[in-house]
Design a protein around this motif. Structure first.
Motif, short mmCIF file in Angstrom:
data_model
loop_
_atom_site.label_atom_id
_atom_site.label_comp_id
_atom_site.label_asym_id
_atom_site.label_seq_id
_atom_site.Cartn_x
_atom_site.Cartn_y
_atom_site.Cartn_z
N ASP A 290 0.80 -1.24 0.00
CA ASP A 290 0.00 0.00 0.00
C ASP A 290 0.83 1.28 0.00
O ASP A 290 0.37 2.33 0.43
N SER A 291 2.06 1.21 -0.53
CA SER A 291 2.94 2.36 -0.42
C SER A 291 2.62 3.47 -1.42
O SER A 291 3.28 4.51 -1.43
N GLU A 292 1.60 3.27 -2.30
CA GLU A 292 1.19 4.37 -3.18
C GLU A 292 0.68 5.56 -2.37
O GLU A 292 0.69 6.69 -2.85
N PHE A 293 0.24 5.29 -1.15
CA PHE A 293 -0.31 6.35 -0.30
C PHE A 293 0.77 6.80 0.69
O PHE A 293 0.98 6.19 1.73
N ARG A 294 1.47 7.88 0.33
CA ARG A 294 2.54 8.41 1.18
C ARG A 294 2.18 9.83 1.57
O ARG A 294 1.77 10.64 0.75
N TYR A 295 2.38 10.16 2.86
CA TYR A 295 1.90 11.43 3.39
C TYR A 295 3.03 12.37 3.84
O TYR A 295 2.80 13.56 3.99
N PRO A 299 8.93 10.04 -1.54
CA PRO A 299 8.65 8.62 -1.69
C PRO A 299 9.93 7.80 -1.85
O PRO A 299 10.80 8.16 -2.65
N ALA A 300 10.08 6.76 -1.07
CA ALA A 300 11.26 5.90 -1.16
C ALA A 300 11.09 4.93 -2.32
O ALA A 300 10.00 4.40 -2.53
N ASP A 301 12.16 4.72 -3.06
CA ASP A 301 12.10 3.74 -4.14
C ASP A 301 11.97 2.34 -3.55
O ASP A 301 12.26 2.09 -2.38
N SER A 302 11.55 1.42 -4.37
CA SER A 302 11.38 0.05 -3.92
C SER A 302 12.73 -0.60 -3.63
O SER A 302 13.78 -0.17 -4.13
N LEU A 303 12.71 -1.65 -2.81
CA LEU A 303 13.91 -2.45 -2.58
C LEU A 303 14.38 -3.08 -3.89
O LEU A 303 15.58 -3.17 -4.15
N ARG A 375 -7.18 10.81 -5.59
CA ARG A 375 -8.42 11.12 -4.88
C ARG A 375 -8.45 10.42 -3.52
O ARG A 375 -8.78 11.02 -2.50
N CYS A 376 -8.06 9.14 -3.49
CA CYS A 376 -8.05 8.39 -2.24
C CYS A 376 -6.98 8.93 -1.29
O CYS A 376 -7.17 8.94 -0.06
N HIS A 377 -5.86 9.37 -1.86
CA HIS A 377 -4.79 9.91 -1.02
C HIS A 377 -5.29 11.07 -0.18
O HIS A 377 -5.00 11.17 1.02
#
Length: 477
Positions: A290-295, A299-303, A375-377
């Motif tokens: 669920d990391s698309e939602f960052r507040y 944003p950290a890149d993926s491993l 929108r969800c963010h």
């Protein structure tokens, strides 16, 4: 309706018909309320006299099996089905295996519609009010048109090329994942991706390392495949890599939003994890749920984006971004295991339903997914902020939030002794669904606290629900 009745020879015709009709009703093949054919029609079908059928219907009516309704016909009476004796689990040669599967708990199982509480803080659920129904309907209609033009063949086990291409573009843009279309296998949710990867890597007795606390369904899945799962503690930087022992062949982590506590894995710890995997010859599953939602923060890149060795299997899902019921996920696989996982997918279920694949591909390509996430963010950010305000306000005497920057759940640890099972039980009685952190711990001491999801609860319901929680805490502490 047509009945399966076989008349042999010309003797005892009424008895043959009686026994077969009675057996069908007692076994449930003729369900209560089913209408029988008119006597004239059944007699013609069976090649016997109408009187034989009428006499049989009369006898079965007298015995209570049938009921006649004037002007409507003859129907099967509602009566208990005489069930034949069937083997029970303990009678079977596989009794021990069945008992082991039946003993597996069902953590995070979502309630049925009838069992849903007024205020629900369950994790992993999204708000139906935000689902873009009209856009999804258009994409589904387009998918139906495409299916009508396709041949009547099974699809590719790895997924439709158009969807794999759309996913590759999406994860590269949103998470920095380095991949091509050919690296992707489309699955029925992330859980199937975990299952397929485990199938090709694990054997009975294999060692698996995963975060503790961690995602319990993943642990149970690995154990069900005969693996020995080792819980590795986490600290503020993520999994303690130095405590991963020799012999491990699979490592499961949630580096972007540690499940369930929420902290991200530091860059130094990520590099150490990749190096440890190389030493062990292990595969790392990166569950990026669920990391698309960052507040907060960048944003950290993926491993996976740091992996130059080909040891990371990146698993993602659209259940958290769109709707859980869609059951659409994917795995971005390193070359070493790609062919094996694809074969396991083919043997497991041939392929994921192509209708939903076509619809999702268009949903992504038309930009609907990114609009929906934005929108969800905004909605989730507001809910998260309100819960944090309450945890720092009138709930502060009892609970303290674990710092996290992403997702749509957070963890709150107890600052004073709280009887968590009692709190959950009392909350349920006032229509508040609360969940404990207890079930996510495996080998290491439990830290008492709550797992608070804010995907399903409406924003205006947060304060009334937490008011009830505060009042209960005052009563029991």
């Amino acid at each position: 309706m047509e009945l399966h009745v076989v008349i042999n020879g010309r003797k005892d015709l009424a008895e043959q018909l009686y026994q077969q009709l009675r057996s069908a009703m007692e076994s449930g093949r003729l369900a209560a309320g089913s209408q029988l054919p008119p006597s004239r029609l059944l007699a013609e079908q069976l090649g016997i006299s109408r009187k034989t059928v009428s006499d049989t219907y009369t006898l079965l009516t007298y015995e209570g099996y049938l009921v006649g309704k004037i002007g409507r016909g003859t129907f099967v009476s509602p009566r208990p089905i005489k069930a034949a004796h069937k083997q029970e689990a303990q009678d079977l040669a596989c009794a021990q295996s069945l008992a082991r599967w039946q003993a597996i708990p069902s953590p995070l199982r979502h309630p049925s519609l009838e069992g849903t509480l007024r205020y629900e803080f369950i994790g992993g659920a999204t708000t139906r009010a935000q689902f873009p129904a009209e856009q999804w309907r258009r994409c589904t209609q387009d998918a139906l048109r495409r299916l009508s033009q396709a041949g009547s063949f099974y699809s590719q086990p790895e997924g439709l090329p158009v969807l794999r291409h759309a996913i590759a573009g999406h994860v590269a843009f949103s998470r920095g994942v380095v991949c091509t279309d050919q690296d992707i296998v489309v699955c029925n949710g992330a859980q199937q991706a975990l299952d397929l990867i485990a199938r090709v890597i694990l054997e009975p007795g294999s060692l698996v390392a995963m975060e503790d606390p961690g995602y319990t369904p993943a642990r149970l899945l690995f154990q069900a495949q005969g693996a020995q799962v080792l819980g590795i503690p986490v600290d503020d930087e993520g999994i303690e890599v130095a405590r991963i022992p020799d012999g491990v062949r699979l490592i499961y982590v949630t580096p972007s939003h540690q499940f369930p506590l929420g902290m991200p894995m530091s860059e130094a710890r990520r590099k150490a994890l990749l190096e440890r995997a190389r030493e062990l010859g292990a595969i790392v599953i990166e569950d990026d749920y669920d990391s698309e939602f960052r507040y907060e923060g960048r944003p950290a890149d993926s491993l996976q984006s740091l992996d130059s060795l080909g040891v990371v299997a990146y698993v993602g899902t659209f259940s958290k971004t769109i709707l859980p019921q869609l059951r659409l996920g994917y795995a971005v696989l390193p070359p070493a295991i790609l062919a094996a996982v694809t074969k396991a997918k083919q043997l497991s279920d041939c392929h994921t339903a192509t209708l939903s694949q076509w619809a999702l591909a268009k949903f992504i390509d038309e930009g609907y997914l990114q609009k929906h996430i934005r929108r969800c963010h905004t909605v989730y950010a507001g809910r998260r902020e309100r819960i944090l305000q309450r945890l720092q306000g009138d709930l502060a005497p009892w609970l303290e939030a674990v710092p996290c920057t992403a997702g749509f759940h957070l963890a709150a640890l107890c600052k004073v002794p709280v009887d968590i099972p009692l709190l959950l039980d009392l909350a349920k009685k006032v229509e508040v669904g609360l969940y404990s952190l207890h079930e996510f711990f495996h080998d290491h001491p439990v830290r008492a606290g709550l797992f608070i999801g804010f995907g399903a609860i409406e924003t205006l319901d947060i304060d009334p629900a937490l008011d009830k929680v505060r009042d209960i805490l005052r009563q029991i502490t």
